[in-house]
Design a protein around this motif. Sequence first.
Motif, PDB file in Angstrom:
ATOM      1  N   VAL A   1      39.604  38.602  39.169  1.00 52.40           N
ATOM      2  CA  VAL A   1      40.769  38.196  39.953  1.00 52.40           C
ATOM      3  C   VAL A   1      40.383  37.396  41.194  1.00 52.40           C
ATOM      4  CG1 VAL A   1      42.733  39.015  41.319  1.00 52.40           C
ATOM      5  CG2 VAL A   1      42.274  40.019  39.074  1.00 52.40           C
ATOM      6  N   PRO A   2      39.389  37.842  42.012  1.00 51.13           N
ATOM      7  CA  PRO A   2      39.082  37.093  43.245  1.00 51.13           C
ATOM      8  C   PRO A   2      38.765  35.614  43.043  1.00 51.13           C
ATOM      9  CG  PRO A   2      38.105  39.268  43.352  1.00 51.13           C
ATOM     10  CD  PRO A   2      38.629  39.111  41.954  1.00 51.13           C
TER      11      PRO A   2
ATOM     12  N   ASN B   1      27.398  35.985  41.970  1.00 49.16           N
ATOM     13  CA  ASN B   1      28.686  36.665  41.914  1.00 49.16           C
ATOM     14  C   ASN B   1      29.724  35.883  42.722  1.00 49.16           C
ATOM     15  OD1 ASN B   1      30.884  38.342  41.988  1.00 49.16           O
ATOM     16  ND2 ASN B   1      29.808  40.104  42.857  1.00 49.16           N
ATOM     17  N   VAL B   2      30.543  35.094  42.054  1.00 50.83           N
ATOM     18  CA  VAL B   2      31.523  34.254  42.739  1.00 50.83           C
ATOM     19  C   VAL B   2      32.797  35.014  43.093  1.00 50.83           C
ATOM     20  CG1 VAL B   2      30.652  32.115  41.738  1.00 50.83           C
ATOM     21  CG2 VAL B   2      32.448  33.388  40.544  1.00 50.83           C
ATOM     22  N   ALA B   3      32.828  36.308  42.802  1.00 46.41           N
ATOM     23  CA  ALA B   3      33.949  37.128  43.267  1.00 46.41           C
ATOM     24  C   ALA B   3      33.790  37.481  44.746  1.00 46.41           C
ATOM     25  CB  ALA B   3      34.062  38.396  42.431  1.00 46.41           C
ATOM     26  N   ARG B   4      32.614  37.245  45.295  1.00 47.86           N
ATOM     27  CA  ARG B   4      32.353  37.556  46.702  1.00 47.86           C
ATOM     28  C   ARG B   4      32.937  36.481  47.609  1.00 47.86           C
ATOM     29  NH1 ARG B   4      26.026  38.395  46.867  1.00 47.86           N
ATOM     30  NH2 ARG B   4      26.466  37.477  48.909  1.00 47.86           N
ATOM     31  N   ARG B   5      33.564  36.920  48.678  1.00 43.93           N
ATOM     32  CA  ARG B   5      34.203  36.010  49.618  1.00 43.93           C
ATOM     33  C   ARG B   5      33.197  35.066  50.276  1.00 43.93           C
ATOM     34  NH1 ARG B   5      39.190  36.657  52.670  1.00 43.93           N
ATOM     35  NH2 ARG B   5      39.156  35.536  54.650  1.00 43.93           N
ATOM     36  N   ASP B   6      32.020  35.584  50.658  1.00 38.39           N
ATOM     37  CA  ASP B   6      31.038  34.732  51.327  1.00 38.39           C
ATOM     38  C   ASP B   6      30.554  33.615  50.399  1.00 38.39           C
ATOM     39  OD1 ASP B   6      29.743  36.740  49.766  1.00 38.39           O
ATOM     40  OD2 ASP B   6      27.861  36.363  50.807  1.00 38.39           O
ATOM     41  N   VAL B   7      30.417  33.925  49.112  1.00 37.65           N
ATOM     42  CA  VAL B   7      30.007  32.917  48.140  1.00 37.65           C
ATOM     43  C   VAL B   7      31.107  31.869  47.996  1.00 37.65           C
ATOM     44  CG1 VAL B   7      29.464  32.501  45.712  1.00 37.65           C
ATOM     45  CG2 VAL B   7      28.464  34.474  46.895  1.00 37.65           C
TER      46      VAL B   7
ATOM     47  N   PRO C   1      40.967  42.374  35.081  1.00 37.34           N
ATOM     48  CA  PRO C   1      41.894  42.511  36.209  1.00 37.34           C
ATOM     49  C   PRO C   1      41.592  43.697  37.121  1.00 37.34           C
ATOM     50  CG  PRO C   1      42.932  43.263  34.182  1.00 37.34           C
ATOM     51  CD  PRO C   1      41.609  42.678  33.787  1.00 37.34           C
ATOM     52  N   GLU C   2      40.944  44.715  36.597  1.00 36.19           N
ATOM     53  CA  GLU C   2      40.669  45.906  37.398  1.00 36.19           C
ATOM     54  C   GLU C   2      39.425  45.706  38.257  1.00 36.19           C
ATOM     55  OE1 GLU C   2      42.821  48.285  37.435  1.00 36.19           O
ATOM     56  OE2 GLU C   2      43.998  47.380  35.831  1.00 36.19           O
ATOM     57  N   ASN C   3      39.440  46.275  39.444  1.00 35.45           N
ATOM     58  CA  ASN C   3      38.311  46.158  40.369  1.00 35.45           C
ATOM     59  C   ASN C   3      37.313  47.287  40.092  1.00 35.45           C
ATOM     60  OD1 ASN C   3      36.798  45.093  42.501  1.00 35.45           O
ATOM     61  ND2 ASN C   3      37.760  46.466  43.984  1.00 35.45           N
ATOM     62  N   GLN C   4      36.511  47.094  39.058  1.00 40.37           N
ATOM     63  CA  GLN C   4      35.577  48.125  38.630  1.00 40.37           C
ATOM     64  C   GLN C   4      34.311  47.473  38.072  1.00 40.37           C
ATOM     65  OE1 GLN C   4      37.230  50.855  35.799  1.00 40.37           O
ATOM     66  NE2 GLN C   4      35.414  52.142  35.713  1.00 40.37           N
TER      67      GLN C   4
END
Length: 235
Positions: free
Chosen positions: A111-112, A145-151, A67-70
């Motif tokens: 999370v993203p 990395n599917v946490a990336r918005r562009d992906v 859950p943490e952005n790290q």
Amino acid sequence: MAIRPGPGDVFQRLHPFRRDHPAALEVVLYHDVLCSWCYVADARLDYLRDEYGAMLRWTLRPYPLRPENQIPDKKQRAVLARHFRRVAREQEGKGIKADLWTGQDPPASSVPPLVALEAALAQGREPQRALLKAMRKAAFIDGINVARRDVQLELVSQVGLDVGRFLERLDDPSLEHDVNDSVEEAEGLGIKGVPALVIGSEWLMQGCRDLYEYRQVIDKYLNERVAPSQTRLMH
């Protein structure tokens, strides 16, 4: 951390039996897009989606393990990569690589992608499921990395979702709160990790189970809790 249970109880009862049941039995899977054992459990449950058809209504609920952005440190990445390699030895995990965690662009948080799935749900359960499969393939097979918005936007376009509608929902700040609320909801049921399957709001199966165990418990629930006319015929 995801749960891979050893021998023991197959399921636990969450609530006393109820007498009112909808035509379709609701089955809720708490999961994380980047969870290795969720990948395997979901692949096994795919067989049951086909077998039971309209008898079951499947719902996905988010439970972020990160859950943490790290960005994970070197030791954490080694542990996560080891989970991927372990799962790759399962029949359903063939083709999985650890590149997501050994490469140069590991996700900082899970999370993203879970928020992205919630945004996709506005266009239906099947489009949401298509996006989940696309994200899992990108992460587990291609190491992206599917946490990336562009992906996420590229994958949304690939699976045929309306990108404009998706972005409108994705930018709604309430979605991340919904993900956090889902964690509280799960923990209120006694869930401590994922995958976790809740059947009819009454029975809980924690951890990644063999296909026959999932089928056995769902059949048991249907036989005990649903009218005989609704239970599937076994051939």
